[in-house]
Motif scaffolding. Structure first.
Motif, short mmCIF file in Angstrom:
data_model
loop_
_atom_site.label_atom_id
_atom_site.label_comp_id
_atom_site.label_asym_id
_atom_site.label_seq_id
_atom_site.Cartn_x
_atom_site.Cartn_y
_atom_site.Cartn_z
N ASN A 360 0.81 -1.24 0.03
CA ASN A 360 -0.10 0.04 0.03
C ASN A 360 0.89 1.33 0.07
OD1 ASN A 360 -2.28 -1.67 0.46
ND2 ASN A 360 -1.89 -1.70 2.47
N ARG A 361 1.93 1.24 -0.67
CA ARG A 361 3.07 2.42 -0.82
C ARG A 361 3.40 2.78 -2.10
NH1 ARG A 361 4.41 4.11 4.12
NH2 ARG A 361 3.93 2.95 6.25
N GLY A 362 3.00 2.06 -2.99
CA GLY A 362 3.48 2.40 -4.36
C GLY A 362 4.87 1.43 -4.44
N GLN A 363 5.50 1.71 -5.67
CA GLN A 363 7.02 1.03 -5.74
C GLN A 363 7.93 1.39 -5.15
OE1 GLN A 363 7.85 1.21 -10.19
NE2 GLN A 363 5.95 -0.14 -10.59
N LEU A 364 8.91 0.67 -4.77
CA LEU A 364 10.17 1.01 -4.08
C LEU A 364 10.87 2.12 -5.01
CD1 LEU A 364 11.10 -2.41 -2.66
CD2 LEU A 364 10.47 -0.14 -1.38
N ALA A 365 11.50 3.04 -4.36
CA ALA A 365 12.35 4.16 -4.98
C ALA A 365 13.81 3.94 -4.64
CB ALA A 365 11.71 5.40 -4.80
N ASN A 366 14.22 4.34 -3.28
CA ASN A 366 15.43 4.35 -2.99
C ASN A 366 15.42 3.02 -1.56
OD1 ASN A 366 16.40 6.14 -4.79
ND2 ASN A 366 15.64 7.80 -3.36
N VAL A 367 16.39 2.27 -1.80
CA VAL A 367 16.69 1.48 -0.66
C VAL A 367 18.08 1.35 -0.26
CG1 VAL A 367 16.72 -1.32 -0.37
CG2 VAL A 367 14.95 -0.41 -1.88
N ASP A 368 18.06 1.85 1.15
CA ASP A 368 19.29 2.01 1.59
C ASP A 368 19.59 1.05 3.14
OD1 ASP A 368 21.89 2.95 2.70
OD2 ASP A 368 21.01 4.82 3.56
N LEU A 369 19.76 -0.31 2.87
CA LEU A 369 19.77 -1.40 3.87
C LEU A 369 21.13 -1.75 4.02
CD1 LEU A 369 16.38 -2.82 3.25
CD2 LEU A 369 16.93 -1.40 4.98
N ARG A 370 21.47 -2.06 5.11
CA ARG A 370 22.92 -2.74 5.30
C ARG A 370 22.42 -4.09 6.09
NH1 ARG A 370 22.86 2.50 6.04
NH2 ARG A 370 22.18 2.31 8.03
N VAL A 371 23.43 -5.10 5.85
CA VAL A 371 23.15 -6.46 6.57
C VAL A 371 24.50 -6.83 7.15
CG1 VAL A 371 21.35 -6.97 5.26
CG2 VAL A 371 23.48 -7.48 4.41
N THR A 372 24.43 -7.51 8.26
CA THR A 372 25.69 -7.99 8.81
C THR A 372 26.32 -9.16 8.24
OG1 THR A 372 24.56 -9.18 10.41
CG2 THR A 372 25.24 -7.12 11.18
N THR A 373 25.43 -9.88 7.43
CA THR A 373 25.83 -11.05 6.53
C THR A 373 24.81 -11.39 5.38
OG1 THR A 373 26.35 -13.27 6.72
CG2 THR A 373 24.53 -12.72 8.18
N GLY A 374 25.19 -11.86 4.36
CA GLY A 374 24.63 -12.17 3.38
C GLY A 374 24.32 -11.23 2.10
N GLN A 375 23.27 -11.06 1.41
CA GLN A 375 23.26 -10.26 0.13
C GLN A 375 21.64 -9.69 0.22
OE1 GLN A 375 24.44 -12.03 -3.55
NE2 GLN A 375 26.81 -12.58 -2.52
N LEU A 376 21.56 -8.46 -0.48
CA LEU A 376 20.12 -8.11 -0.90
C LEU A 376 19.74 -7.94 -2.05
CD1 LEU A 376 20.06 -5.13 1.87
CD2 LEU A 376 19.09 -7.41 1.97
N GLU A 377 18.57 -8.46 -2.43
CA GLU A 377 17.81 -8.37 -3.76
C GLU A 377 16.73 -7.61 -3.68
OE1 GLU A 377 16.04 -11.62 -6.86
OE2 GLU A 377 17.99 -11.98 -5.95
N VAL A 378 16.57 -6.58 -4.74
CA VAL A 378 15.40 -5.79 -4.40
C VAL A 378 14.43 -5.88 -5.87
CG1 VAL A 378 14.44 -3.42 -4.38
CG2 VAL A 378 16.61 -4.03 -3.15
N THR A 379 12.93 -6.12 -5.73
CA THR A 379 12.14 -6.19 -6.67
C THR A 379 11.25 -5.03 -6.49
OG1 THR A 379 12.19 -8.64 -6.67
CG2 THR A 379 10.62 -7.65 -7.90
N ARG A 380 11.36 -3.85 -7.30
CA ARG A 380 10.81 -2.97 -7.01
C ARG A 380 9.40 -2.83 -7.17
NH1 ARG A 380 14.83 0.76 -6.04
NH2 ARG A 380 16.81 0.37 -6.60
N GLU A 381 8.95 -3.61 -8.50
CA GLU A 381 7.57 -3.59 -8.86
C GLU A 381 6.90 -4.46 -7.70
OE1 GLU A 381 10.16 -4.58 -10.35
OE2 GLU A 381 10.53 -3.07 -12.18
#
Length: 479
Positions: A360-381
């Motif tokens: 309920n917020r629309g599409q993701l625009a900017n993602v600024d996330l940090r993790v201690t381990t692993g990787q991030l994958e973003v699906t904006r749609e």
């Protein structure tokens, strides 16, 4: 697409017929009664059915070629689906009866009409008609085709077991009966084969048993509100054993210091069970009659995989501890996730990933996330962030994710962009973590009112900590 009944009739001299084989399906007949309602006509006895069928086909009364009920001008035969007049006074008509003649043999069946009988539906709109003719054609090839071996009597002896495979409970699964593997005509022993088991296994005997357990935990992050968790388990089986009703017994033994099983529900194929196994309940806390095993389940298995039993139990601590916090500042969402694997859980699996959906917020625009381990994958749609942790937690058994995200916004007047959800409104959201071999589903509900709304519209009130967070963890173990 089912049939109510099936007949194999032999035409005799002087316009009479003998039923060589007939099969009726009471469960399909019950469905026909519900569909037909006041226009339902029951299937007559075989003698009355054969007499009406031979009359409709013009095979009776050779000295009387004209029958008014059959040959009058007000009845125009436009289709191959016959209607049999059973009672002239009440006007009972059995329709549609499908018939195929081959020499002295008459093959007939009565398909199920899954529609109101008045007004009478058109035949092209009824898939059971073509299915019924296909079954009769396959039956004709099996009884009279060149591929069939032996005389007609031996083939009719095989027909009963053949229909258990090709048309169980009146539903044709295989209409090419000549290509169907015919089961033996005489089953081993004197046991009668039940209708719920349409065949017997031939080949190597093997039994596969799988035990799966799911731990669901609700963690409040509030010292005054204790965390809760429950264990839900299931035992699934697949048995390939020869014989009509083989006897199998599965025994479950608890590990050292294991909690007794409670709320046990068994499959209907279980033949007997100790009463103390079924009386253990997790609802009655004062119940001191907990049975600690071993738990024996004797049963006669069906052919398909099935769930032998379900149960509940208790564990001393939840396998995963965690928290999920989310706040909104200047149109951006600040996210903080902390997970800790309990030291009693094996730190090794094929993969682990955590999903953070935003609704309920629309599409993701900017993602600024940090993790201690692993990787991030973003699906904006889809408004989804996937945190891939890998095959194990670090030595500290703790992982964390922090940062912020913002969105393009919701188009109020135009079509909605991005995922929508009626529950996750405002700051209400959740995360899911999946671990192969140890499946973990973590749900976080965060609402400024502290209320959780379900589809049944019941309101559940909780005393929540900080930003009103409720963490629900579901972990499944599969052996």
């Amino acid at each position: 697409m089912s049939i109510r009944s099936l007949w194999v009739i032999s035409e005799e001299n002087r316009g009479s017929g003998v039923v060589l084989f007939s099969r009726r399906y009471p469960t399909v007949e019950s469905r026909a009664r519900r569909f037909g309602k006041e226009h339902y006509v029951s299937i007559p006895e075989d003698t009355a059915f054969v007499r009406s069928l031979l009359t409709e086909l013009g095979l009776t009364d050779p000295e009387k070629p004209f029958v008014e009920a059959r040959d009058s001008c007000d009845r125009m035969h436009k289709t191959s689906a016959l209607e049999l007049k059973l009672d002239q006074l009440r006007g009972d008509v059995l329709w549609p009866v499908l018939a195929i003649q081959h020499g002295k043999l008459i093959l007939a069946c009565l398909p199920l009409i899954e529609a109101p009988l008045k007004p009478r539906p058109s035949l092209p709109s009824l898939p059971s008609i073509s299915q019924g003719f296909s079954l009769l054609a396959g039956l004709q090839a099996f009884l009279t085709g060149v591929k069939a071996e032996g005389d007609l009597t031996s083939r009719l002896g095989l027909l009963s077991n053949l229909l258990l495979h090709a048309c169980p409970l009146g539903s044709p699964l295989e209409t090419n009966l000549s290509q169907t593997v015919v089961p033996p005509a005489s089953l081993p022993g004197t046991q009668k084969q039940p209708a719920w088991k349409p065949g017997i296994h031939k080949g190597r005997a093997q039994v596969a048993v799988a035990v799966s357990e799911q731990v669901r935990s609700m963690q409040y992050g509030n010292p005054s509100k204790p965390d809760t968790w429950d264990v839900f388990g299931a035992v699934s089986c697949k048995c390939d054993l020869e014989g009509v009703l083989p006897n199998v017994t599965v025994t479950l033994s608890l590990p050292p210091n294991g909690s007794p099983l409670q709320d046990i529900v068994v499959h209907h194929c279980v033949t007997s069970l100790d009463s103390s196994v079924l009386t253990a309940s997790s609802v009655d806390e004062s119940d001191s009659s907990a049975f600690s095993g071993p738990y024996k389940f004797p049963f006669s298995p069906p052919l398909e995989p099935f769930r032998l039993c379900c149960y509940t139990s208790q564990v001393p601590v939840p396998p995963i501890l965690g928290s999920y916090q989310i706040t909104e500042e200047l149109g951006r969402l600040k996210v903080a996730v902390n997970l800790k694997l309990h030291e009693s859980v094996k730190n090794g699996f094929e993969y682990c990933e955590v999903q953070l959906p935003f609704f309920n917020r629309g599409q993701l625009a900017n993602v600024d996330l940090r993790v201690t381990t692993g990787q991030l994958e973003v699906t904006r749609e889809r408004g989804l962030v996937v945190w891939m942790l890998g095959q194990k937690f670090p030595k500290s058994l703790e992982v964390s994710l922090t940062g912020s995200v913002n969105f393009n916004g919701v188009n109020v007047s135009g079509p909605q962009i991005g995922p929508m959800d009626f529950l996750c409104v405002g700051l209400t959201s959740y995360i899911k973590a999946s671990i192969l071999n140890v499946f973990c589903e973590i749900k976080f509900l965060n609402d400024s009112s502290g209320r959780i709304f379900r589809k049944d519209k019941q309101n559940y009130m909780y005393s929540l900590f900080g930003c009103y967070c409720l963490l629900m963890i579901v972990v499944s173990y599969v052996w």
